[in-house]
Write a protein that holds these residues in place. Structure first.
Motif, PDB file in Angstrom:
ATOM      1  N   PRO A  32       0.817  -1.220   0.000  1.00  0.00           N
ATOM      2  CA  PRO A  32       0.000   0.000   0.000  1.00  0.00           C
ATOM      3  C   PRO A  32       0.850   1.269   0.000  1.00  0.00           C
ATOM      4  CG  PRO A  32      -0.908  -1.613   1.520  1.00  0.00           C
ATOM      5  CD  PRO A  32       0.426  -2.146   1.084  1.00  0.00           C
ATOM      6  N   MET A  33       0.590   2.124  -0.972  1.00  0.00           N
ATOM      7  CA  MET A  33       1.310   3.389  -1.090  1.00  0.00           C
ATOM      8  C   MET A  33       0.442   4.578  -0.712  1.00  0.00           C
ATOM      9  SD  MET A  33       4.480   3.141  -2.033  1.00  0.00           S
ATOM     10  CE  MET A  33       5.498   1.701  -2.380  1.00  0.00           C
ATOM     11  N   LEU A  34      -0.811   4.314  -0.371  1.00  0.00           N
ATOM     12  CA  LEU A  34      -1.726   5.384  -0.010  1.00  0.00           C
ATOM     13  C   LEU A  34      -2.486   5.014   1.255  1.00  0.00           C
ATOM     14  CD1 LEU A  34      -3.341   6.105  -3.504  1.00  0.00           C
ATOM     15  CD2 LEU A  34      -1.438   7.330  -2.451  1.00  0.00           C
ATOM     16  N   ALA A  35      -2.564   5.956   2.174  1.00  0.00           N
ATOM     17  CA  ALA A  35      -3.413   5.813   3.350  1.00  0.00           C
ATOM     18  C   ALA A  35      -4.362   7.005   3.383  1.00  0.00           C
ATOM     19  CB  ALA A  35      -2.584   5.754   4.626  1.00  0.00           C
ATOM     20  N   ILE A  36      -5.574   6.762   3.855  1.00  0.00           N
ATOM     21  CA  ILE A  36      -6.622   7.779   3.836  1.00  0.00           C
ATOM     22  C   ILE A  36      -6.662   8.536   5.161  1.00  0.00           C
ATOM     23  CG2 ILE A  36      -9.071   8.207   3.437  1.00  0.00           C
ATOM     24  CD1 ILE A  36      -7.535   6.898   1.079  1.00  0.00           C
ATOM     25  N   GLU A  37      -6.639   9.860   5.092  1.00  0.00           N
ATOM     26  CA  GLU A  37      -6.747  10.709   6.280  1.00  0.00           C
ATOM     27  C   GLU A  37      -7.919  11.667   6.065  1.00  0.00           C
ATOM     28  OE1 GLU A  37      -3.203  12.453   8.696  1.00  0.00           O
ATOM     29  OE2 GLU A  37      -3.818  14.005   7.277  1.00  0.00           O
ATOM     30  N   PRO A  38      -9.122  11.329   6.556  1.00  0.00           N
ATOM     31  CA  PRO A  38     -10.293  12.184   6.340  1.00  0.00           C
ATOM     32  C   PRO A  38     -10.118  13.572   6.962  1.00  0.00           C
ATOM     33  CG  PRO A  38     -10.947  10.003   7.106  1.00  0.00           C
ATOM     34  CD  PRO A  38      -9.461  10.103   7.291  1.00  0.00           C
ATOM     35  N   ARG A 161      15.693  -6.002  -6.784  1.00  0.00           N
ATOM     36  CA  ARG A 161      16.293  -7.350  -6.862  1.00  0.00           C
ATOM     37  C   ARG A 161      15.870  -8.099  -8.118  1.00  0.00           C
ATOM     38  NH1 ARG A 161      14.778  -7.263  -1.211  1.00  0.00           N
ATOM     39  NH2 ARG A 161      12.898  -8.458  -1.736  1.00  0.00           N
ATOM     40  N   GLY A 162      15.048  -7.463  -8.942  1.00  0.00           N
ATOM     41  CA  GLY A 162      14.589  -8.110 -10.165  1.00  0.00           C
ATOM     42  C   GLY A 162      13.565  -9.199  -9.926  1.00  0.00           C
ATOM     43  N   GLU A 163      12.776  -9.079  -8.862  1.00  0.00           N
ATOM     44  CA  GLU A 163      11.848 -10.134  -8.471  1.00  0.00           C
ATOM     45  C   GLU A 163      10.407  -9.888  -8.922  1.00  0.00           C
ATOM     46  OE1 GLU A 163      14.278 -11.230  -4.344  1.00  0.00           O
ATOM     47  OE2 GLU A 163      12.265 -10.368  -4.249  1.00  0.00           O
ATOM     48  N   LEU A 164      10.161  -8.788  -9.620  1.00  0.00           N
ATOM     49  CA  LEU A 164       8.794  -8.496 -10.053  1.00  0.00           C
ATOM     50  C   LEU A 164       8.626  -8.789 -11.539  1.00  0.00           C
ATOM     51  CD1 LEU A 164       8.017  -5.116  -8.241  1.00  0.00           C
ATOM     52  CD2 LEU A 164       7.465  -7.441  -7.514  1.00  0.00           C
ATOM     53  N   ALA A 165       7.540  -9.489 -11.849  1.00  0.00           N
ATOM     54  CA  ALA A 165       7.194  -9.732 -13.256  1.00  0.00           C
ATOM     55  C   ALA A 165       6.279  -8.627 -13.771  1.00  0.00           C
ATOM     56  CB  ALA A 165       6.507 -11.085 -13.412  1.00  0.00           C
ATOM     57  N   GLY A 166       5.492  -8.035 -12.869  1.00  0.00           N
ATOM     58  CA  GLY A 166       4.560  -6.988 -13.281  1.00  0.00           C
ATOM     59  C   GLY A 166       4.245  -6.050 -12.136  1.00  0.00           C
ATOM     60  N   VAL A 167       3.826  -4.830 -12.482  1.00  0.00           N
ATOM     61  CA  VAL A 167       3.373  -3.859 -11.480  1.00  0.00           C
ATOM     62  C   VAL A 167       2.143  -3.135 -12.011  1.00  0.00           C
ATOM     63  CG1 VAL A 167       5.636  -3.485 -10.435  1.00  0.00           C
ATOM     64  CG2 VAL A 167       4.908  -2.043 -12.320  1.00  0.00           C
ATOM     65  N   CYS A 168       1.261  -2.747 -11.085  1.00  0.00           N
ATOM     66  CA  CYS A 168       0.011  -2.066 -11.437  1.00  0.00           C
ATOM     67  C   CYS A 168      -0.072  -0.746 -10.688  1.00  0.00           C
ATOM     68  CB  CYS A 168      -1.185  -2.939 -11.065  1.00  0.00           C
ATOM     69  SG  CYS A 168      -1.265  -4.547 -11.882  1.00  0.00           S
ATOM     70  N   PHE A 169       0.231   0.340 -11.387  1.00  0.00           N
ATOM     71  CA  PHE A 169       0.128   1.670 -10.790  1.00  0.00           C
ATOM     72  C   PHE A 169      -1.276   2.218 -11.028  1.00  0.00           C
ATOM     73  CE2 PHE A 169       4.825   1.652 -11.505  1.00  0.00           C
ATOM     74  CZ  PHE A 169       5.220   1.870 -10.188  1.00  0.00           C
ATOM     75  N   THR A 170      -1.967   2.580  -9.948  1.00  0.00           N
ATOM     76  CA  THR A 170      -3.360   3.006 -10.057  1.00  0.00           C
ATOM     77  C   THR A 170      -3.564   4.511  -9.937  1.00  0.00           C
ATOM     78  OG1 THR A 170      -3.513   2.352  -7.723  1.00  0.00           O
ATOM     79  CG2 THR A 170      -4.405   0.832  -9.350  1.00  0.00           C
ATOM     80  N   SER A 171      -2.493   5.273  -9.810  1.00  0.00           N
ATOM     81  CA  SER A 171      -2.589   6.735  -9.816  1.00  0.00           C
ATOM     82  C   SER A 171      -1.188   7.307  -9.912  1.00  0.00           C
ATOM     83  CB  SER A 171      -3.264   7.264  -8.539  1.00  0.00           C
ATOM     84  OG  SER A 171      -2.424   7.042  -7.417  1.00  0.00           O
ATOM     85  N   SER A 172      -1.113   8.575 -10.278  1.00  0.00           N
ATOM     86  CA  SER A 172       0.193   9.235 -10.313  1.00  0.00           C
ATOM     87  C   SER A 172       0.827   9.238  -8.930  1.00  0.00           C
ATOM     88  CB  SER A 172       0.042  10.671 -10.819  1.00  0.00           C
ATOM     89  OG  SER A 172      -0.276  10.700 -12.192  1.00  0.00           O
ATOM     90  N   LEU A 173      -0.004   9.376  -7.899  1.00  0.00           N
ATOM     91  CA  LEU A 173       0.534   9.430  -6.544  1.00  0.00           C
ATOM     92  C   LEU A 173       1.158   8.099  -6.131  1.00  0.00           C
ATOM     93  CD1 LEU A 173       0.863  11.506  -4.339  1.00  0.00           C
ATOM     94  CD2 LEU A 173      -1.299  10.742  -3.346  1.00  0.00           C
ATOM     95  N   THR A 174       0.627   6.969  -6.608  1.00  0.00           N
ATOM     96  CA  THR A 174       1.260   5.690  -6.273  1.00  0.00           C
ATOM     97  C   THR A 174       2.645   5.609  -6.906  1.00  0.00           C
ATOM     98  OG1 THR A 174       0.179   4.544  -8.130  1.00  0.00           O
ATOM     99  CG2 THR A 174      -0.913   4.436  -5.982  1.00  0.00           C
ATOM    100  N   VAL A 175       2.800   6.174  -8.092  1.00  0.00           N
ATOM    101  CA  VAL A 175       4.126   6.216  -8.722  1.00  0.00           C
ATOM    102  C   VAL A 175       5.074   7.066  -7.879  1.00  0.00           C
ATOM    103  CG1 VAL A 175       5.438   6.913 -10.760  1.00  0.00           C
ATOM    104  CG2 VAL A 175       3.153   5.925 -11.031  1.00  0.00           C
ATOM    105  N   GLU A 176       4.616   8.253  -7.508  1.00  0.00           N
ATOM    106  CA  GLU A 176       5.461   9.162  -6.732  1.00  0.00           C
ATOM    107  C   GLU A 176       5.841   8.567  -5.377  1.00  0.00           C
ATOM    108  OE1 GLU A 176       2.991  12.585  -6.610  1.00  0.00           O
ATOM    109  OE2 GLU A 176       3.216  13.034  -8.744  1.00  0.00           O
ATOM    110  N   HIS A 177       4.890   7.924  -4.719  1.00  0.00           N
ATOM    111  CA  HIS A 177       5.174   7.328  -3.416  1.00  0.00           C
ATOM    112  C   HIS A 177       6.070   6.096  -3.545  1.00  0.00           C
ATOM    113  CE1 HIS A 177       1.617   9.264  -1.005  1.00  0.00           C
ATOM    114  NE2 HIS A 177       2.482  10.133  -1.477  1.00  0.00           N
ATOM    115  N   PHE A 178       5.905   5.330  -4.612  1.00  0.00           N
ATOM    116  CA  PHE A 178       6.801   4.196  -4.872  1.00  0.00           C
ATOM    117  C   PHE A 178       8.240   4.686  -4.983  1.00  0.00           C
ATOM    118  CE2 PHE A 178       9.225   1.778  -7.993  1.00  0.00           C
ATOM    119  CZ  PHE A 178       9.091   0.465  -7.550  1.00  0.00           C
TER     120      PHE A 178
END
Length: 238
Positions: A32-38, A161-178
């Motif tokens: 998880p790269m996003l947490a919700i703060e109402p 480490r080269g251990e990922l076959a695929g990644v799913c970015f669901t927003s620009s912010l997930t990219v930035e936080h990654f």
């Protein structure tokens, strides 16, 4: 088994994403790269159109007892479904699940209308600017803030480490936080290099542009801006 990383908030969305990836025959890596703060705020109730851009925003207003006076507009099927589950009637759902798609949807009715935009603190300026340019009186209410969890970053280390076959970015912010999490762990360059050997998917064009601007090559962008479509596109390309 191919390992696919995703970055959904640590709630039912992460659990659902893990099930989807597993059902597609891959090993899920939830980071998880996003947490919700109402913020505790609610939209104004006297707008001609009230726009919701996320499922999270829809759920927050549902529990707050907010009631609209005009039309309710949703970006994306998950947002519309969450609004309907909270007993709101969704009057408009743009065919294109994006800020630009919504501007196009409302352009003919925007002149002189009051449009309330209820969303996170990281909403795109495209929506507000586009509606203003179309002649609407636009007001924004920030319903929640999106923050990066302190323990985020397992996926960055796995990528390095080269251990990922695929990644799913669901927003620009997930990219930035990654990338921020990778930098904190001292593996930013290695993580980006590791993604070059993986299938990278983004949920829409704005997210693709963010990833590519950071040096991450994007292989797939699904036609439908939903996680299941994104995961299916990534796995199909593996």
């Amino acid at each position: 088994m191919s390992r696919v990383a995703f970055f959904r908030p640590d709630d039912e969305r992460a659990k659902s994403a893990a099930t989807i990836v597993r059902d597609l025959g891959c090993e899920p890596l939830s980071d998880p790269m996003l947490a919700i703060e109402p913020t505790g705020e609610t939209p104004r109730s006297d707008a001609d159109h009230t726009v919701f851009t996320s499922k999270t925003g829809a759920e927050l207003v549902g529990t707050a007892g907010w009631r609209p006076s005009g039309a309710v507009v949703a970006i994306g099927t998950p947002t519309a479904e969450a609004l309907e589950a909270a007993d709101y009637t969704v009057d408009r759902l743009p065919a294109e699940f994006s800020s630009s798609g919504l501007v196009e949807e409302l352009a003919s009715d925007a002149a002189g209308a009051t449009v309330e935009v209820a969303r996170s603190d990281h909403g795109s300026a495209v929506l507000l600017d586009g509606l203003n340019d179309a002649g609407a009186y636009v007001h924004e209410t920030v319903l929640y803030r999106l923050i990066r969890p302190e323990d985020a970053g397992r996926s960055a280390e796995a990528a390095a480490r080269g251990e990922l076959a695929g990644v799913c970015f669901t927003s620009s912010l997930t990219v930035e936080h990654f990338l921020a999490a990778a930098a904190e762990r001292g593996v930013r360059a290695a993580a980006i290099e590791g993604l070059h050997g993986a299938t990278v998917g983004t949920i829409g064009e704005p997210t693709r542009k963010t990833a590519e601007a950071a040096g991450i090559g994007v292989d797939v962008v699904p036609e439908t801006a939903e996680f299941k479509s994104l995961a299916e596109a990534v796995v199909e390309r593996l």
